[in-house]
Design an enzyme around this catalytic site. Structure first.
Site, PDB file in Angstrom:
ATOM      1  CB  CYS A  19     128.231   2.274  32.285  1.00 40.17           C
ATOM      2  SG  CYS A  19     126.755   1.613  33.135  1.00 40.17           S
ATOM      3  CE  LYS A  30     127.610   4.011  28.381  1.00 41.37           C
ATOM      4  NZ  LYS A  30     126.538   4.374  29.338  1.00 41.37           N
ATOM      5  CD  GLU A  36     127.573   5.999  32.717  1.00 35.05           C
ATOM      6  OE1 GLU A  36     127.277   6.174  31.517  1.00 35.05           O
ATOM      7  OE2 GLU A  36     127.263   4.972  33.367  1.00 35.05           O
TER       8      GLU A  36
END
Length: 506
Positions: A373, A339, A264
């Site tokens: 993440c 995300k 990321e």
């Protein structure tokens, strides 16, 4: 080198002939009567259709590999091209033979440098394994030999090419593809003035060959993952980032990896030039690099024949800032992922928004999922992906402290168990003292597994050295997941009480 958006490798069809002929004329410029006649191609397709391969760029035929099957005892070490092809009638083809003999391979000159020839060779090897063929053989030209013929013998020339003291485009390529020299032949191909009529008989041995024929699984079951633990370091410009990224892509593809996973926000070093701005403005400046980075990684995916997961980058869509990444497939296609869950820090410092699309991706290695993440800490996402058949979950992440990393890893391990899948995680390491809000990082890349007898006892297939720049290369066996799903000690996906609860997309 041509710019292309899609690569396809498939069996040759007679409808491809005109494009095949046009590309062959370009590939064999200067050689008389080079193009195959249409009736010859029809004959090859009638006797051995699966052995005739083409590679297409944007639906245009730009390369080809043609083959016969011949019995080992019928091959004379001093044969000529006319003899091995039955004077171009292909009467030498023997469906019961144990040698696949390559009679032609070429790539259109404008499409060389993209490793398309390697794809054709790899497909031949795969076909040899499926058909339980003992070896692949062919006689390769040595077109640069005429430049050195007065100084060295063909044997000396081959050795110098092997030791990289001289370069021959055909021989060097064949040696790099695990073929070994079997014999030097004279008068193999009449009229090959560049090679002075010499050829080198090359051979690749199928280690899975069994004299007692048995079925060999043609479906890809072993998938190799290349995880990149990226060191945050000052970068002068975008070219410096490309140079570092290509180094890692080259490394993991050189080991035959099917996927390369970046972390990321690994592009954050480019934000150093904007450190005088506030954090929200600085990351929006970084977002201007996202499109050229995406385009370059698409080129890398084609050139290195590897599926690349680009970690994530800031991306401005309709005026809103998102954390996005791209799956750049080796066939030239690509898809974006975003995300979903944004951390409080990302909202407070950058004003990021979360995406609204939950999906899986079809690849040549099966169905995969990608979440970024913080997303891995929300089990609903990967469960929805598992319901769609996901087998490998990729999690690019960025954590600044060890406790943040522990949350990511622990949740990733739980996702592997509860969804009966592999989970690959990769993050950034090191420090960025001149980039606000990105100054320290902590990571340990890993491939995590379900916990049952077929997998490691601790649920960790492999992990990198913490906080050290490196790659992690890991093979995962997809067939083990199928076995677990049907016959595991526990069958989590099967044993859910869907009569009481369910998860579904809105």
């Amino acid at each position: 080198m041509e710019t292309i958006s899609k690569i396809e490798l498939r069996n040759l069809q007679i409808e491809d002939y005109l494009e095949l002929r046009a590309s062959m004329i370009e590939a064999y410029s200067g050689i008389e009567d080079a193009p195959w006649k249409e009736h010859e191609i029809k004959k090859l397709l009638s006797i051995f259709p699966q052995g005739q391969l083409v590679v297409l760029a944007d639906e245009k035929v730009v390369g080809c590999a043609l083959s016969l099957i011949i019995d080992d005892k019928d091959i004379d070490d001093n044969h000529t091209y006319e003899e091995i092809t039955g004077n171009y009638t292909f009467s030498t083809h023997n469906p019961s033979g144990d040698i696949m003999y390559g009679i032609d391979v070429f790539i259109h000159p404008k499409y060389r440098g993209l490793r398309l020839g390697r794809r054709l060779y790899d497909k031949r090897k795969e076909l040899a394994e499926q058909l339980n063929i003992k070896a692949i053989m062919f006689a390769g030209r040595i077109p640069n030999y005429s430049k050195y013929a007065e100084e060295i013998s063909p044997k000396q020339y081959i050795e110098k090419v092997r030791m990289k003291e001289l370069f021959d485009p055909v021989l060097a390529f064949q040696l790099s593809n695990d073929f070994h020299v079997k014999k030097i032949m004279k008068n193999y191909l009449e009229g090959d003035t560049h090679s002075l009529d010499y050829a080198v008989l090359m051979e690749w041995n199928n280690i899975y060959y069994d004299k007692s024929p048995k079925l060999i699984n043609s479906e890809k079951s072993i998938v190799r993952l290349g995880l990149i633990q990226w060191q945050m370091r000052p970068l002068k410009n975008l070219d410096a980032l490309f140079e570092q990224a290509e180094f890692f892509i080259d490394a993991v593809s050189g080991y035959g990896s099917d996927f390369a996973l970046f972390p990321e926000l690994f592009t954050a070093p480019l934000m150093a030039d904007y450190n005088h701005l506030n954090e929200a403005d600085a990351i929006r400046e970084l977002a201007k690099y996202t499109e050229p980075i995406y385009q370059k990684f698409q080129e890398f995916a084609i050139s290195y024949n590897i599926n690349i997961i680009t970690g994530s980058m800031p991306n401005i869509i309709d005026g809103n800032l998102y954390n996005c990444g791209f799956l750049c497939k080796r066939d030239g296609s690509s898809e974006m992922y975003t995300k979903i869950h944004i951390t409080p820090n990302e909202v407070a410092h950058w004003g990021m928004k979360g995406g609204d699309v939950i999906k899986t991706f079809d690849t040549d290695c099966g169905k995969i999922g990608i979440i970024i993440c913080y997303d891995v800490e929300f089990p609903e996402l990967s469960r929805l992906m598992a319901d769609e058949g996901m087998q490998i979950l990729f999690v690019p992440f960025l954590t600044d402290t060890q406790n943040g990393y522990t949350r990511v890893k622990s949740c990733a391990q739980a996702r592997a168990i509860e969804n009966e899948c592999y989970v690959a995680i990769a993050g950034c390491v090191g420090n960025l003292p001149r980039v606000n809000n990105m100054d320290i990082q902590y990571a340990q890349a890993a491939v995590l597994t379900p916990s049952d007898f077929a997998f490691p006892n601790n649920g960790i297939k492999a992990e990198a050295t913490p906080n050290t720049e490196m790659t992690l290369l890991v093979d995962v066996n997809i067939d083990l997941l199928k076995e677990l799903h049907e016959h595991g000690s526990v069958r989590i996906l099967k044993d859910r009480r869907t009569d009481l609860y369910e998860i579904k997309k809105k």
